[in-house]
Design an enzyme around this catalytic site. Structure first.
Site, mmCIF file in Angstrom:
data_model
loop_
_atom_site.group_PDB
_atom_site.id
_atom_site.type_symbol
_atom_site.label_atom_id
_atom_site.label_comp_id
_atom_site.label_asym_id
_atom_site.label_seq_id
_atom_site.Cartn_x
_atom_site.Cartn_y
_atom_site.Cartn_z
ATOM 1 N N ASP A 61 42.255 36.081 49.544
ATOM 2 C CA ASP A 61 42.266 36.165 48.094
ATOM 3 C C ASP A 61 41.523 37.453 47.742
ATOM 4 O O ASP A 61 40.952 38.104 48.615
ATOM 5 C CB ASP A 61 41.585 34.926 47.507
ATOM 6 C CG ASP A 61 41.410 35.001 46.006
ATOM 7 O OD1 ASP A 61 42.379 35.334 45.318
ATOM 8 O OD2 ASP A 61 40.287 34.755 45.534
ATOM 9 N N ASP A 101 39.609 38.355 44.103
ATOM 10 C CA ASP A 101 38.403 38.212 43.286
ATOM 11 C C ASP A 101 37.411 37.243 43.912
ATOM 12 O O ASP A 101 37.780 36.145 44.341
ATOM 13 C CB ASP A 101 38.759 37.698 41.890
ATOM 14 C CG ASP A 101 39.622 38.674 41.125
ATOM 15 O OD1 ASP A 101 39.482 39.879 41.347
ATOM 16 O OD2 ASP A 101 40.444 38.216 40.309
ATOM 17 N N ASP A 126 39.575 41.621 36.364
ATOM 18 C CA ASP A 126 40.021 41.664 34.975
ATOM 19 C C ASP A 126 38.841 41.648 34.013
ATOM 20 O O ASP A 126 38.765 42.463 33.090
ATOM 21 C CB ASP A 126 40.954 40.483 34.681
ATOM 22 C CG ASP A 126 42.257 40.579 35.456
ATOM 23 O OD1 ASP A 126 42.702 41.709 35.699
ATOM 24 O OD2 ASP A 126 42.816 39.529 35.805
ATOM 25 N N ASP A 166 46.151 36.716 42.369
ATOM 26 C CA ASP A 166 46.632 36.645 40.997
ATOM 27 C C ASP A 166 46.319 37.920 40.226
ATOM 28 O O ASP A 166 46.606 38.019 39.039
ATOM 29 C CB ASP A 166 45.976 35.445 40.294
ATOM 30 C CG ASP A 166 46.840 34.893 39.183
ATOM 31 O OD1 ASP A 166 48.049 35.162 39.179
ATOM 32 O OD2 ASP A 166 46.295 34.196 38.302
ATOM 33 N N ASP A 216 38.399 31.437 47.114
ATOM 34 C CA ASP A 216 37.304 30.851 46.340
ATOM 35 C C ASP A 216 37.774 29.979 45.191
ATOM 36 O O ASP A 216 37.075 29.055 44.783
ATOM 37 C CB ASP A 216 36.411 31.960 45.773
ATOM 38 C CG ASP A 216 37.111 32.747 44.689
ATOM 39 O OD1 ASP A 216 36.858 32.488 43.499
ATOM 40 O OD2 ASP A 216 37.944 33.612 45.014
#
Length: 251
Positions: A11, A13, A22, A110, A189
């Protein structure tokens, strides 16, 4: 490990970087009041709750429109992204895994293409990854536009509408099955990392960040997780665990 292909999936972030890319841009470029106002004005229905899960798609695309209207350039956004913090021990772990001939590294996130690629290039890590699954982005008329990875429903109730990471894991598993013996290591996470963790089997490993949503969901649902679980809390622990796993398969 000789004779076995190890696929390490990250992943982004709070796993690779020490922040949310973001919110970092929103805060660093002075858009927090506007973002808070946007969230307050959205009607809180079940539909809108689902839409807010698409934060990188709708909210941040709106923020990029606002930055453009204020005269902020792509170069200024790039410089902001280059200041995103990444733990040196995470960088070291990625480079070590990349150096091993039996390892291949991938990202499922994402986040959007422009943000991820800018940050990875800043730390010299872009070429370490064979695939980066993320929301696409384009620069249009000097403005950054962000779009969803999935443009049609994927049917997974565990994941946000724009990206089912579990489906991507299944696609990876199908594409690499011809290589012979393969094992996967998944690091994440967030809530969206639970679905791909369920797709891992015996012989695979999942590394949830301690005290984050994925870790809590695995703790609450440990009987349905087939992969071996190794929790970590900081860059040093991530490096130690991942390095041992890619070297030997055990710690």
């Amino acid at each position: 490990m000789e004779g076995t292909t190890t696929v390490v999936v990250f992943d982004f972030d709070h796993t690779m970087i020490e922040d949310n890319r973001d919110t970092w841009v929103v805060e660093q470029m002075g858009l927090t009041p506007l973002f808070d106002q946007l969230r307050r004005t959205l009607p809180w229905t079940t539909l809108m709750a689902s839409i807010l899960l698409l934060f990188p798609i709708f909210s941040v695309d709106r923020m990029m429109e606002e930055l453009h209207s204020r005269g902020k350039t792509i170069e200024e956004i790039t410089e902001c992204l280059r200041r995103v913090p990444m733990n040196p021990r995470v960088i070291s772990a990625i480079r070590k895994a990349h150096s091993l001939p039996w390892c291949e590294l991938r990202i499922i996130s994402d986040a959007n293409q422009f943000f991820i690629e800018t940050i990875l290039k800043q730390f010299g890590l872009f070429d370490c990854f064979t695939e980066i699954v993320r929301n696409p982005s384009i620069i249009e008329g000097g403005r950054l536009r962000i779009f969803p990875y999935n443009s049609s429903p994927h049917g997974c109730s565990l994941c946000p509408p724009n990206l089912c990471k579990g489906l991507v894991i299944e696609q990876i598993q199908a594409s690499i099955s011809e290589k012979g013996k393969v094992r996967m290591i998944y690091l994440g996470d967030g809530r969206g990392d639970f679905c791909p963790s369920l797709k891992l089997g015996e012989g695979d490993h999942v590394m949830p960040r301690k005290d984050f949503p994925l870790w809590k969901r695995i703790c609450d649902n440990c009987t349905i997780i087939k992969a071996k679980v190794y929790e970590w809390g900081n860059g040093e622990e991530l490096e130690r665990i991942l390095s041992q796993l890619v070297d030997t398969g055990t710690i």
